[in-house]
Design a protein around this motif. Structure first.
Motif, mmCIF file in Angstrom:
data_model
loop_
_atom_site.group_PDB
_atom_site.id
_atom_site.type_symbol
_atom_site.label_atom_id
_atom_site.label_comp_id
_atom_site.label_asym_id
_atom_site.label_seq_id
_atom_site.Cartn_x
_atom_site.Cartn_y
_atom_site.Cartn_z
ATOM 1 N N ALA A 69 45.349 -13.488 -13.234
ATOM 2 C CA ALA A 69 44.430 -12.197 -14.195
ATOM 3 C C ALA A 69 43.327 -13.176 -14.551
ATOM 4 O O ALA A 69 42.038 -12.692 -14.484
ATOM 5 C CB ALA A 69 45.010 -11.517 -14.700
ATOM 6 N N ILE A 70 44.172 -14.012 -15.733
ATOM 7 C CA ILE A 70 42.785 -14.549 -16.205
ATOM 8 C C ILE A 70 42.568 -15.823 -15.153
ATOM 9 O O ILE A 70 40.835 -15.834 -15.117
ATOM 10 C CB ILE A 70 43.755 -15.731 -17.078
ATOM 11 C CG1 ILE A 70 43.909 -15.437 -18.388
ATOM 12 C CG2 ILE A 70 42.851 -17.362 -17.366
ATOM 13 C CD1 ILE A 70 44.846 -16.085 -18.876
ATOM 14 N N ILE A 71 42.806 -16.306 -13.926
ATOM 15 C CA ILE A 71 41.860 -17.212 -12.479
ATOM 16 C C ILE A 71 41.256 -15.588 -12.291
ATOM 17 O O ILE A 71 39.600 -15.725 -11.453
ATOM 18 C CB ILE A 71 42.812 -18.014 -12.427
ATOM 19 C CG1 ILE A 71 43.799 -18.567 -12.691
ATOM 20 C CG2 ILE A 71 41.994 -17.950 -10.651
ATOM 21 C CD1 ILE A 71 44.696 -19.444 -11.757
ATOM 22 N N VAL A 76 36.095 -13.300 -11.085
ATOM 23 C CA VAL A 76 34.787 -12.274 -10.484
ATOM 24 C C VAL A 76 33.559 -12.844 -11.997
ATOM 25 O O VAL A 76 32.196 -13.175 -11.315
ATOM 26 C CB VAL A 76 35.238 -11.116 -11.920
ATOM 27 C CG1 VAL A 76 34.329 -10.655 -12.208
ATOM 28 C CG2 VAL A 76 35.799 -10.876 -11.309
ATOM 29 N N ARG A 77 33.864 -13.768 -12.785
ATOM 30 C CA ARG A 77 32.277 -14.272 -13.519
ATOM 31 C C ARG A 77 31.509 -15.418 -12.665
ATOM 32 O O ARG A 77 30.214 -14.925 -12.800
ATOM 33 C CB ARG A 77 33.128 -15.597 -14.609
ATOM 34 C CG ARG A 77 32.027 -15.359 -15.927
ATOM 35 C CD ARG A 77 32.037 -15.957 -16.758
ATOM 36 N NE ARG A 77 32.330 -17.248 -16.731
ATOM 37 C CZ ARG A 77 32.823 -18.488 -17.469
ATOM 38 N NH1 ARG A 77 32.626 -18.511 -18.346
ATOM 39 N NH2 ARG A 77 32.366 -19.561 -17.046
ATOM 40 N N SER A 82 26.969 -15.558 -8.633
ATOM 41 C CA SER A 82 26.872 -16.398 -7.309
ATOM 42 C C SER A 82 25.214 -15.091 -6.837
ATOM 43 O O SER A 82 24.648 -15.963 -5.899
ATOM 44 C CB SER A 82 27.853 -16.256 -7.100
ATOM 45 O OG SER A 82 28.057 -15.923 -5.920
ATOM 46 N N VAL A 83 25.486 -14.315 -6.880
ATOM 47 C CA VAL A 83 25.240 -13.477 -6.330
ATOM 48 C C VAL A 83 23.296 -12.640 -6.948
ATOM 49 O O VAL A 83 22.907 -12.743 -8.182
ATOM 50 C CB VAL A 83 26.190 -11.997 -6.171
ATOM 51 C CG1 VAL A 83 26.639 -12.305 -4.949
ATOM 52 C CG2 VAL A 83 26.231 -11.311 -7.306
ATOM 53 N N GLY A 84 22.666 -12.359 -6.112
ATOM 54 C CA GLY A 84 21.567 -12.247 -7.037
ATOM 55 C C GLY A 84 20.808 -12.530 -7.575
ATOM 56 O O GLY A 84 20.582 -14.588 -7.298
ATOM 57 N N GLU A 85 19.479 -12.839 -8.867
ATOM 58 C CA GLU A 85 18.650 -12.850 -9.550
ATOM 59 C C GLU A 85 19.373 -14.269 -10.229
ATOM 60 O O GLU A 85 20.215 -14.528 -10.626
ATOM 61 C CB GLU A 85 18.159 -12.231 -10.217
ATOM 62 C CG GLU A 85 16.843 -11.187 -9.698
ATOM 63 C CD GLU A 85 16.692 -10.690 -10.179
ATOM 64 O OE1 GLU A 85 16.254 -10.779 -11.540
ATOM 65 O OE2 GLU A 85 16.010 -9.155 -10.197
ATOM 66 N N LEU A 95 32.243 -9.717 -20.680
ATOM 67 C CA LEU A 95 33.463 -8.799 -20.282
ATOM 68 C C LEU A 95 34.409 -9.624 -19.579
ATOM 69 O O LEU A 95 35.976 -9.420 -20.647
ATOM 70 C CB LEU A 95 33.164 -8.237 -18.936
ATOM 71 C CG LEU A 95 33.466 -7.142 -18.445
ATOM 72 C CD1 LEU A 95 33.559 -5.609 -19.145
ATOM 73 C CD2 LEU A 95 33.230 -6.822 -17.118
ATOM 74 N N VAL A 96 34.451 -10.790 -19.251
ATOM 75 C CA VAL A 96 35.232 -11.900 -18.800
ATOM 76 C C VAL A 96 36.436 -11.879 -19.840
ATOM 77 O O VAL A 96 37.205 -12.750 -19.938
ATOM 78 C CB VAL A 96 35.057 -12.273 -17.628
ATOM 79 C CG1 VAL A 96 35.814 -14.175 -17.363
ATOM 80 C CG2 VAL A 96 34.521 -12.369 -16.514
ATOM 81 N N ALA A 97 35.868 -12.769 -20.693
ATOM 82 C CA ALA A 97 36.017 -13.244 -22.447
ATOM 83 C C ALA A 97 36.893 -12.009 -23.148
ATOM 84 O O ALA A 97 37.889 -12.512 -22.870
ATOM 85 C CB ALA A 97 34.976 -13.059 -22.983
#
Lengths: 243, 219
Positions: A69-71, A76-77, A82-85, A95-97
């Motif tokens: 889950a941590i990985i 996700v982060r 990597s996408v968009g601006e 959120l990830v923290a």
């Protein structure tokens, strides 16, 4: 299959297998009744991992699940960044923290679990510790997944995200939100009888795990790689195109 | 920090940190003997992490570390992707097997010595040390070959030193074998071997700056 895709699949397969085997061993040992816990709520998830040998499987499987889950959240982060601006999005980091902290709580929660906690009347502190950390893990993970879906929807245009599978995320997030509300109502109005809480717990855990798998299709082109190798490939492809 | 660096760092911090914290908690609570175990060998690693709060920390921390060891071997496979596919798979097989051995060996530890499944624990711990030595040796050979082909390996000297020490310990003491009641010398070797394996994991921090999660989709 890319490494993040494997993580997405493992994040759903590992808890299902671990809890399934633990439940089978606990039923065989006569420690929990045989039923369909998603509908009958005859046992909590915790109860399947108290007695040995089920507790060994439960301990190894669910602590490893916490690492997966941590990985997953790390992926996700990296993926959302990597996408968009190119400007940073602090909400992703926050959120990830929180989600990673929740997974660490799962490790703590499972570490104390075992037959040494029986009888429960003599080990109240350990049971309280386990319950608080486990509840915090479930709720925080569910809330983070819900928030992730909401923010992804809000920023779909800004981030230029083409999430083909956002629908499944929305359904799972909505169901989790409903279950959390049902849990609050059940606890507030004293309706926590006849396995209601247990049923909610099993469904919440299932939906939360299934949510991890939804990124499988998103991550088809998202891989762990030697970056210089990738750059070199890009440069050579560019060179060939120019030629 | 790249994903590769994160994996290398967390594998070292979790494994060594868990042992250090467990030993500190164990000695504070009186469940483990206080000494310098690297020199005195008054206790083995397992017995510091059985009883009381130290046991909870040890089981939680080491199982977590073992899961990260598996990830470390996956990352190593990506880093050595230009090496022989068969050799990389064999290396990963032994590395993952070693990590799973320690994971199983740790999961069966219980507060009471008489209740613990020592057969599983001893086999698991031995699988870890011996499997890891095989995997690290294959790894080292593959790194040397890649280095000769021009791949940058900033930690090569450090890795070479660690491999030399690990093999000397292995040869001098006829292998790092773990038992229920270990001799004084074997306890000392166990502590040092664990430290050097942890350090080997850490050395990849300097090699894996460019091992990243990359989105290859065009937006």
């Amino acid at each position: 299959m890319t490494m993040p895709q494997r993580i997405a699949l493992l994040a759903v397969a590992l808890p299902f297998l671990s809890i399934g085997i633990s439940y089978g061993l606990s039923v065989a040992g006569g420690h929990v009744p045989l039923c369909i816990p998603w509908f009958e709520g005859c046992s909590t998830i915790t109860a399947t991992g108290v007695y040995y040998p089920a507790a060994y499987v439960f301990r190894a499987g669910l602590i490893s699940t916490a690492v997966i889950a941590i990985i997953w959240w790390y992926c996700v982060r990296a993926w959302l960044e990597s996408v968009g601006e190119p400007h940073p999005h602090p909400w992703i980091h926050r959120l990830v923290a929180f989600a990673i902290a929740a997974s660490i709580l799962l490790v703590a929660s499972i570490s104390v679990l075992g037959e040494h906690m029986v009888p429960s009347s003599e080990h109240r502190w350990l049971w309280r510790f386990h319950t608080i950390t486990a509840v915090l893990f479930f709720l925080t993970t569910a809330v983070c997944q819900i928030l992730m879906t909401v923010r992804m929807r809000q920023l779909q245009q800004t981030l230029n995200i083409r999430f083909r599978r956002i629908t499944s995320k929305q359904i799972l997030a909505a169901l989790q939100l409903l279950l959390i509300l049902a849990l609050v109502v059940a606890v507030s109005f004293g309706l926590d009888k006849d396995g209601v809480i247990e049923v909610i717990e099993w469904w919440l855990a299932t939906l939360s795990s299934l949510y991890f798998a939804t990124t499988y299709y998103d991550w088809q082109d998202f891989r762990l790689t030697r970056h210089e190798q990738r750059l070199a490939q890009n440069v050579s492809a560019h060179g060939e195109a120019n030629v | 920090m790249s994903f590769g660096q994160f994996t290398a760092l967390i594998s070292f911090i979790l494994s060594m940190g868990t042992i250090a914290v467990t030993y500190w908690v164990g000695t504070s609570a009186g469940t483990a003997e206080l000494c310098n175990p690297f020199i005195d060998g008054c206790t083995d690693i397992t017995h510091t992490g059985m009883k009381g709060d130290g046991g909870f920390i040890f089981r939680g921390g080491m199982i977590t570390a073992c899961a990260f060891f598996i990830v470390w071997w996956i990352v190593m496979g990506v880093w050595l992707s230009r090496s022989s596919r068969v050799a990389v798979v064999v290396m990963q097989f032994f590395g993952v097997l070693a990590a799973l051995g320690l994971l199983a060996g740790t999961a069966v530890l219980l507060p009471e010595k008489t209740d613990t499944h020592w057969d599983i624990h001893v086999r698991g711990a031995n699988l870890f040390f011996q499997g890891m030595l095989i995997a690290l040796s294959i790894n080292y050979v593959l790194i040397i070959r890649a280095y000769k082909r021009g791949m940058p390996v900033p930690s090569l000297h450090f890795k070479s030193l660690i491999m030399l020490i690990l093999w000397l310990m292995f040869l001098a003491f006829a292998g790092v074998t773990v038992g229920v009641d270990m001799s004084h010398g074997k306890r000392i070797i166990e502590w040092w071997a664990t430290l050097f394996i942890g350090l080997y994991f850490l050395t990849s921090y300097w090699d894996w700056k460019k091992i990243r999660l990359v989105n290859q989709q065009q937006y």
